[in-house]
Design a protein around this motif. Structure first.
Motif, mmCIF file in Angstrom:
data_model
loop_
_atom_site.group_PDB
_atom_site.id
_atom_site.type_symbol
_atom_site.label_atom_id
_atom_site.label_comp_id
_atom_site.label_asym_id
_atom_site.label_seq_id
_atom_site.Cartn_x
_atom_site.Cartn_y
_atom_site.Cartn_z
ATOM 1 N N UNK A 70 -24.534 -16.557 56.686
ATOM 2 C CA UNK A 70 -23.655 -17.709 56.514
ATOM 3 C C UNK A 70 -22.294 -16.676 56.002
ATOM 4 N N UNK A 71 -21.081 -17.326 56.421
ATOM 5 C CA UNK A 71 -19.518 -16.782 56.037
ATOM 6 C C UNK A 71 -18.943 -18.144 55.652
ATOM 7 N N UNK A 72 -18.023 -17.949 54.728
ATOM 8 C CA UNK A 72 -17.122 -18.961 54.258
ATOM 9 C C UNK A 72 -15.706 -18.408 54.115
ATOM 10 N N UNK A 73 -14.881 -19.203 54.634
ATOM 11 C CA UNK A 73 -13.401 -19.005 54.908
ATOM 12 C C UNK A 73 -12.845 -20.121 54.325
ATOM 13 N N UNK A 74 -11.843 -19.597 53.407
ATOM 14 C CA UNK A 74 -10.983 -20.652 52.776
ATOM 15 C C UNK A 74 -11.338 -20.439 51.316
ATOM 16 N N UNK A 75 -10.796 -21.513 50.588
ATOM 17 C CA UNK A 75 -9.680 -23.049 51.020
ATOM 18 C C UNK A 75 -8.645 -22.250 51.680
ATOM 19 N N UNK A 76 -8.214 -22.906 52.841
ATOM 20 C CA UNK A 76 -6.907 -22.716 53.352
ATOM 21 C C UNK A 76 -6.342 -23.799 53.986
ATOM 22 N N UNK A 139 -9.295 -28.935 45.746
ATOM 23 C CA UNK A 139 -8.484 -28.108 46.624
ATOM 24 C C UNK A 139 -7.792 -29.380 47.742
ATOM 25 N N UNK A 140 -6.828 -30.068 47.364
ATOM 26 C CA UNK A 140 -6.233 -30.998 48.081
ATOM 27 C C UNK A 140 -5.468 -30.176 49.309
ATOM 28 N N UNK A 177 -15.495 -20.595 45.269
ATOM 29 C CA UNK A 177 -15.144 -22.298 45.401
ATOM 30 C C UNK A 177 -16.015 -22.647 44.058
ATOM 31 N N UNK A 178 -15.207 -23.734 43.404
ATOM 32 C CA UNK A 178 -15.631 -24.257 42.516
ATOM 33 C C UNK A 178 -16.699 -25.448 42.563
ATOM 34 N N UNK A 179 -17.853 -25.018 42.030
ATOM 35 C CA UNK A 179 -19.084 -25.868 42.345
ATOM 36 C C UNK A 179 -19.375 -26.637 41.039
#
Length: 268
Positions: A70-76, A139-140, A177-179
């Motif tokens: 799994x790869x995560x990109x962002x937040x963008x 992350x708006x 990423x905030x969880x």
């Protein structure tokens, strides 16, 4: 450059003499039907983070016969569109089977249409399991992309959802990423029941049940007992996930950086 995770997995039995190898295989067949639930609880898990350098966060998992990356990109930032809610982040999950991931694909007997439908179903299931754990309001006007690749799935797809949820949750944490909490997952294979769970909040994020293999009906009480058992196993997987995450290179470097900042502030 040295890497800690394996390029390919080998069964150590292949290094034995042929006679010993055949004897062990026969013993395995004799014991395969004994205490299937205990076998399910004791299945091995390999888990690692920081596997893709270009991604914001990544993870790799081997559980049973399933291997998932799994790869995560962002937040963008994303351009303004009418179909997006810009008060919260947009979560995009894309699940794909590698062309060599299972026997049917390698043989060419799986149609492209069936594969596409399976991938879309997997994407929506994993996305629904992970959404409650992410602080999307932080992350708006942004988008978080998760790309999940199934590398191996030779036997069946029972562990694929479980592996995808665990790998995606670890990759999100690795991407900072905030969880609310990590999402642990467990699949009860006899009835193909997958439960996703956040132990710190004591909250079930997703339940996926597919009993197409045998078509048998189960009582409500028995179904509840399987869910409770799966939740207990999710707690065990969760402790392993925390251990891997807190001992990863990312958090070691973060801790070292914080220690250096503290030393500089004390000196000044």
């Amino acid at each position: 450059m040295s890497r800690d995770f394996p390029d390919e997995t080998w069964d150590p039995l292949v290094l034995l003499e042929p006679q010993c190898y055949q004897q062990i295989l026969q013993d395995r067949k004799k014991n395969s039907n004994l205490n299937q639930e205990k076998t399910e609880l004791n299945q091995s898990i390999f888990l690692k983070t920081d596997c893709v350098n270009e991604a914001s966060g990544s993870s790799y998992i081997e559980i049973g016969n399933a291997k998932v990356l799994c790869s995560v990109y962002g937040p963008r930032e994303i351009p303004r569109r009418d179909d997006y809610d810009f008060k919260v982040a947009n979560l995009n999950c894309e699940f794909r089977f590698a062309s060599f991931s299972c026997f049917m694909q390698r043989k060419g007997t799986l149609s492209q249409r069936d594969q596409t439908l399976d991938e879309k179903n997997m994407s929506s299931i994993i996305e629904e399991a992970l959404k409650p754990s992410i602080l999307l309001h932080k992350y708006p006007k942004s988008q978080i992309d998760m790309y999940i690749l199934c590398i191996q799935n030779d036997i069946d797809s029972k562990n694929i959802i479980c592996a995808g949820v665990i790998a995606a949750s670890m990759a999100l944490a690795n991407a900072s990423i905030e969880l609310y909490d990590l999402v642990s997952s467990y699949t009860y294979s006899p009835i193909n029941l997958t439960v996703s769970y956040m132990p710190q909040l004591n909250q079930v994020t997703s339940i996926f049940f597919s009993n197409e293999s045998n078509g048998a009906f189960i009582s409500t009480d028995l179904f509840k007992s399987h869910i409770k058992e799966s939740i207990e196993n999710c707690r065990k997987v969760y402790s392993f996930m925390r251990h891997i995450l807190l001992n990863s290179n990312f958090y070691e470097n973060l801790k070292n950086g914080l220690d250096e900042d503290i030393e500089k502030s004390n000196i000044s």
